[in-house]
Design a protein around this motif. Structure first.
Motif, PDB file in Angstrom:
ATOM      1  N   GLN A 118     -23.034 -25.977   8.501  1.00 46.38           N
ATOM      2  CA  GLN A 118     -21.868 -26.165   7.615  1.00 46.38           C
ATOM      3  C   GLN A 118     -20.669 -26.087   8.657  1.00 46.38           C
ATOM      4  O   GLN A 118     -19.334 -26.388   8.494  1.00 46.38           O
ATOM      5  N   ALA A 119     -20.714 -25.327   9.800  1.00 45.30           N
ATOM      6  CA  ALA A 119     -19.707 -25.158  10.760  1.00 45.30           C
ATOM      7  C   ALA A 119     -20.295 -24.536  12.088  1.00 45.30           C
ATOM      8  O   ALA A 119     -21.357 -23.898  12.020  1.00 45.30           O
ATOM      9  N   PHE A 120     -19.274 -25.036  13.102  1.00 46.55           N
ATOM     10  CA  PHE A 120     -19.845 -24.635  14.450  1.00 46.55           C
ATOM     11  C   PHE A 120     -18.636 -23.887  15.026  1.00 46.55           C
ATOM     12  O   PHE A 120     -17.570 -24.774  15.183  1.00 46.55           O
ATOM     13  N   VAL A 121     -18.705 -22.701  15.451  1.00 45.10           N
ATOM     14  CA  VAL A 121     -17.709 -22.042  16.303  1.00 45.10           C
ATOM     15  C   VAL A 121     -18.265 -21.742  17.795  1.00 45.10           C
ATOM     16  O   VAL A 121     -18.843 -20.948  17.687  1.00 45.10           O
ATOM     17  N   GLU A 122     -17.329 -22.163  18.778  1.00 47.55           N
ATOM     18  CA  GLU A 122     -17.663 -21.870  20.094  1.00 47.55           C
ATOM     19  C   GLU A 122     -16.740 -21.291  20.774  1.00 47.55           C
ATOM     20  O   GLU A 122     -15.334 -21.457  20.593  1.00 47.55           O
ATOM     21  N   VAL A 123     -17.270 -20.168  21.460  1.00 47.30           N
ATOM     22  CA  VAL A 123     -16.378 -19.409  22.216  1.00 47.30           C
ATOM     23  C   VAL A 123     -16.684 -19.793  23.684  1.00 47.30           C
ATOM     24  O   VAL A 123     -17.878 -19.930  23.998  1.00 47.30           O
ATOM     25  N   MET A 155     -19.876 -31.818  18.963  1.00 46.99           N
ATOM     26  CA  MET A 155     -20.448 -31.613  17.443  1.00 46.99           C
ATOM     27  C   MET A 155     -19.147 -31.993  16.412  1.00 46.99           C
ATOM     28  O   MET A 155     -19.560 -32.160  15.268  1.00 46.99           O
ATOM     29  N   ALA A 156     -18.063 -31.897  16.832  1.00 47.03           N
ATOM     30  CA  ALA A 156     -16.870 -32.045  15.815  1.00 47.03           C
ATOM     31  C   ALA A 156     -16.742 -33.087  15.166  1.00 47.03           C
ATOM     32  O   ALA A 156     -16.634 -33.092  13.855  1.00 47.03           O
ATOM     33  N   PRO A 157     -17.407 -34.309  15.544  1.00 47.31           N
ATOM     34  CA  PRO A 157     -17.351 -35.672  14.357  1.00 47.31           C
ATOM     35  C   PRO A 157     -18.316 -35.295  13.672  1.00 47.31           C
ATOM     36  O   PRO A 157     -18.410 -36.395  12.554  1.00 47.31           O
ATOM     37  N   PHE A 158     -19.471 -34.482  13.714  1.00 46.76           N
ATOM     38  CA  PHE A 158     -20.538 -34.155  12.575  1.00 46.76           C
ATOM     39  C   PHE A 158     -20.243 -33.295  11.802  1.00 46.76           C
ATOM     40  O   PHE A 158     -20.793 -33.176  10.634  1.00 46.76           O
ATOM     41  N   ILE A 159     -20.055 -32.087  12.462  1.00 49.42           N
ATOM     42  CA  ILE A 159     -19.919 -30.734  11.730  1.00 49.42           C
ATOM     43  C   ILE A 159     -18.492 -30.067  11.985  1.00 49.42           C
ATOM     44  O   ILE A 159     -18.036 -30.256  13.164  1.00 49.42           O
ATOM     45  N   PRO A 160     -18.027 -29.409  10.763  1.00 50.53           N
ATOM     46  CA  PRO A 160     -16.542 -28.719  11.188  1.00 50.53           C
ATOM     47  C   PRO A 160     -16.820 -28.018  12.139  1.00 50.53           C
ATOM     48  O   PRO A 160     -17.437 -26.995  12.117  1.00 50.53           O
ATOM     49  N   THR A 161     -15.800 -28.023  13.122  1.00 53.30           N
ATOM     50  CA  THR A 161     -16.050 -27.234  14.516  1.00 53.30           C
ATOM     51  C   THR A 161     -14.789 -26.776  14.921  1.00 53.30           C
ATOM     52  O   THR A 161     -13.779 -27.191  14.749  1.00 53.30           O
ATOM     53  N   ALA A 162     -14.688 -25.636  15.770  1.00 52.32           N
ATOM     54  CA  ALA A 162     -13.329 -25.159  16.217  1.00 52.32           C
ATOM     55  C   ALA A 162     -14.090 -24.341  17.367  1.00 52.32           C
ATOM     56  O   ALA A 162     -15.337 -24.048  17.729  1.00 52.32           O
ATOM     57  N   MET A 163     -13.115 -23.962  18.263  1.00 58.87           N
ATOM     58  CA  MET A 163     -13.329 -23.392  19.579  1.00 58.87           C
ATOM     59  C   MET A 163     -12.390 -22.354  19.693  1.00 58.87           C
ATOM     60  O   MET A 163     -11.068 -22.074  19.316  1.00 58.87           O
ATOM     61  N   LEU A 164     -12.756 -21.065  20.247  1.00 63.73           N
ATOM     62  CA  LEU A 164     -11.851 -19.932  20.980  1.00 63.73           C
ATOM     63  C   LEU A 164     -12.199 -20.034  22.317  1.00 63.73           C
ATOM     64  O   LEU A 164     -13.206 -19.899  22.978  1.00 63.73           O
TER      65      LEU A 164
END
Lengths: 411, 411
Positions: free
Chosen positions: A185-190, A364-373
């Motif tokens: 559902q989401a990916f958050v990469e640090v 990842m972003a075009p397929f799964i809601p993604t953000a980065m820190l």
């Protein structure tokens, strides 16, 4: 958070993981499917299990550690980064995103127990393209984008094929056409910033809004090689003079656009490259990046036109070859808002920014809601044993991540 | 001149002499003391003898052919050039000066009989520095300037020492301190221009007034290597941008001086020289030449100041190393006048000019009244099998030389 010192814990684990692939220069060289890579993944799996996570590898060796959700078992919030390094890399690039995820999960489990949705931390197999000339192998397999035919015949510098290296490490190609995960559902990469902006602005956290698009060019200027003594200036077709004028023009145009546009002439080669011969050929590369596609296209078109104009004035031939055109990738605005709120609520100093470098998140972003820190890179140093981020900044990154994962998985 | 076709005769002899050292690419590779060099000198000696000249080698292998004077046997007018070539050279560089001298002497003897002063043609042993890293070996021995200690331990690419090569060819070091020739009253060298000015201006003969002085520099600019994506433009210390601005400034200053100043940036090298890294170092060379010492010095001082100024503005470090400073050499004005008059009297199209390249004449001139005649180089091509000068221009060169030698030796 009373029982956790995020900074100290992170530092300890970074040094522990950095032992796998530690090289003689004090750096880390941990290439896809090498013994030290296998050992790192095994050690991480063991550590995740001890932390109470359910561990699983996929076909190609991406390692997942899951904290199972109680209400929505078909929904997973993913965090993590890549476990491979460049040659002679540092302790932070890639590693930190994995460690941050593990610590955040440990903390959330301890403080809040089981989440509503699954939370997973992933140690992705590969991102750097250091061993084989193929980058993003890990994330592309998660998304079902990687194709066996593209890599199977590749060889590393020792002549070992991709297929052989993979088999020796105990993994195999993902059956093509097999289903990909639908639960993400989401990916958050640090990640570390790999630049000097956060440090210069004295911020602990960067919230990425876009990953830049890149266009890369090779420009070849053909003039006339001539004797440095017997050829009057008016008779010359000097390739380096034309190239120098063009490079100055590129930098002038770049300055007129302002941030976040960056343009780099990284490589220059002359022929014959001899002190007493007017250069007949000059070749240089141009790397241009911006967060918005139209701006990047407009800039490179303006630069291309100006390059041709200067070449025409100088009486030299110019060949302009664009060999890379990667579009900018926006991050998911809803997750970006969650990250922002976390920083504000926890009193973390942060900056809204873009990523000038490429990351798993852009795939990842075009397929799964993604953000980065981002967290700061001391002096902007990247891909070097000298990479460093202060513990208080590591802690801020983990804290922002943990808060965001709580928002995404516990509510 | 009825019995002589200077152009045809010269072409024939150039091709004949070019057989000695002819290489597989159609060029001539005739290095000092190599078997083909020995054979060329022997063939020339035989040809000179057949032409009625008295032949003599000096210790090191310079070959002289003398037409003896009837009245002033202690006075000699010298002409000629060097018999060695660069690797894969052409039929004209060096050779033509020897052939022109022989033909001029044959002609003068046939038309006017014995001169009042001796006239000699010299086939000098070496000028190019192609086999050993030492140039002007021939002329420096004539003048007593060459020192055994400077060359005896030098080795060629095959590891053969200078001393061994010389001995095998049948020659020896000139005893140091032994007397040098006191009879040389004048030296006139005929040579190809090695540039494109005479052809462009449609002139058959160039009369050299100066051989340029040269200053050579290596400039090293140190900025900061940075990530091409994550380093905003304002954070950069870009070595190639600074170098490009400096190169443009050098060319602007050069243009403001005008001819005969020439400045060449021949070599550029970056570090790390990678498409996606802002270059941390840029190294380039500068070769500046002018006929007048003060102008050359003034120019390089102006350029040096401007380079430092731009580096300061760009926030980069600059190191400027001048590693060559050769003074300009003026030709003898009296002989230059003789050459001019000959061109005018014989209706030869000529141009007063300078030499931008180095020649035996620049070593000779400080000791013996010296002058040079140029003939056109087609397309300015030099040090290549593609060297070419049209027969009518070769003829004009020989005619001007013969006329000048008549003026100097018969009156």
């Amino acid at each position: 958070m009373s029982t956790f010192d995020f900074g100290q814990e992170t530092e300890k684990l970074l040094h522990w993981l950095g032992e796998f692939g530690k090289d003689s220069t004090g750096g880390v060289s941990r290439f896809l499917y090498k013994p030290e890579w296998v050992e790192a993944q095994q050690a991480l799996a063991q550590y995740m299990q001890q932390a109470g996570l359910v561990v699983q590898y996929d076909d190609v060796g991406n390692l997942f550690g899951r904290l199972a959700g109680s209400v929505y078992p078909e929904e997973t919030i993913l965090t993590g980064s890549h476990v491979d390094t460049v040659k002679n890399g540092g302790l932070y690039d890639g590693q930190f995103g994995i460690i941050a995820g593990i610590i955040a999960l440990k903390y959330l489990q301890q403080e809040y127990g089981q989440p509503l949705r699954n939370i997973e931390v992933v140690s992705m197999a590969e991102e750097e393209g250091s061993r084989f000339p193929y980058a993003f192998w890990g994330v592309k397999n998660i998304l079902g984008l990687a194709r066996r035919a593209d890599v199977e015949d590749m060889e590393d510098f020792a002549g070992i094929s991709f297929t052989e290296a993979m088999g020796k490490a105990g993994f195999r190609f993902r059956p093509e056409g097999s289903a990909v995960r639908q639960d993400l559902q989401a990916f958050v990469e640090v990640h570390v910033e790999q630049g000097g902006v956060l440090e210069a602005e004295n911020k602990s956290v960067g919230i990425v809004e876009h990953i830049v698009g890149q266009r890369r060019f090779t420009v070849e200027i053909t003039g006339e090689a001539n004797h440095a003594g017997t050829t009057p200036m008016g008779y010359r077709k000097d390739a380096i003079y034309a190239a120098s004028r063009i490079i100055c023009a590129i930098m002038d145009i770049t300055a007129s656009y302002g941030d976040p546009l960056v343009a780099t002439v990284g490589k220059v080669e002359l022929e014959p490259n001899i002190v007493n011969v007017v250069p007949g050929k000059a070749l240089f590369t141009l790397d241009a990046r911006h967060t918005h596609k139209e701006v990047l296209a407009g800039f490179t078109e303006a630069v291309t036109a100006r390059m041709r104009q200067i070449a025409g004035q100088a009486g030299v031939k110019i060949d302009i070859d664009m060999w890379m055109d990667a579009e900018p990738v926006p991050m998911d605005t809803a997750i970006v808002e969650v990250l922002k709120k976390q920083c504000e609520q926890n009193g973390l100093s942060y900056k809204m920014m873009h990523s000038g470098a490429g990351h798993d998140s852009q795939i990842m972003a075009p397929f799964i809601p993604t953000a980065m820190l981002f967290v700061p890179s001391h002096k902007g140093i990247s891909h070097s044993p000298l990479e460093y981020t202060a513990p208080r900044d590591l802690a801020a990154g983990v804290q922002a991540l943990a808060g965001a994962l709580y928002e995404l998985a516990y509510k």
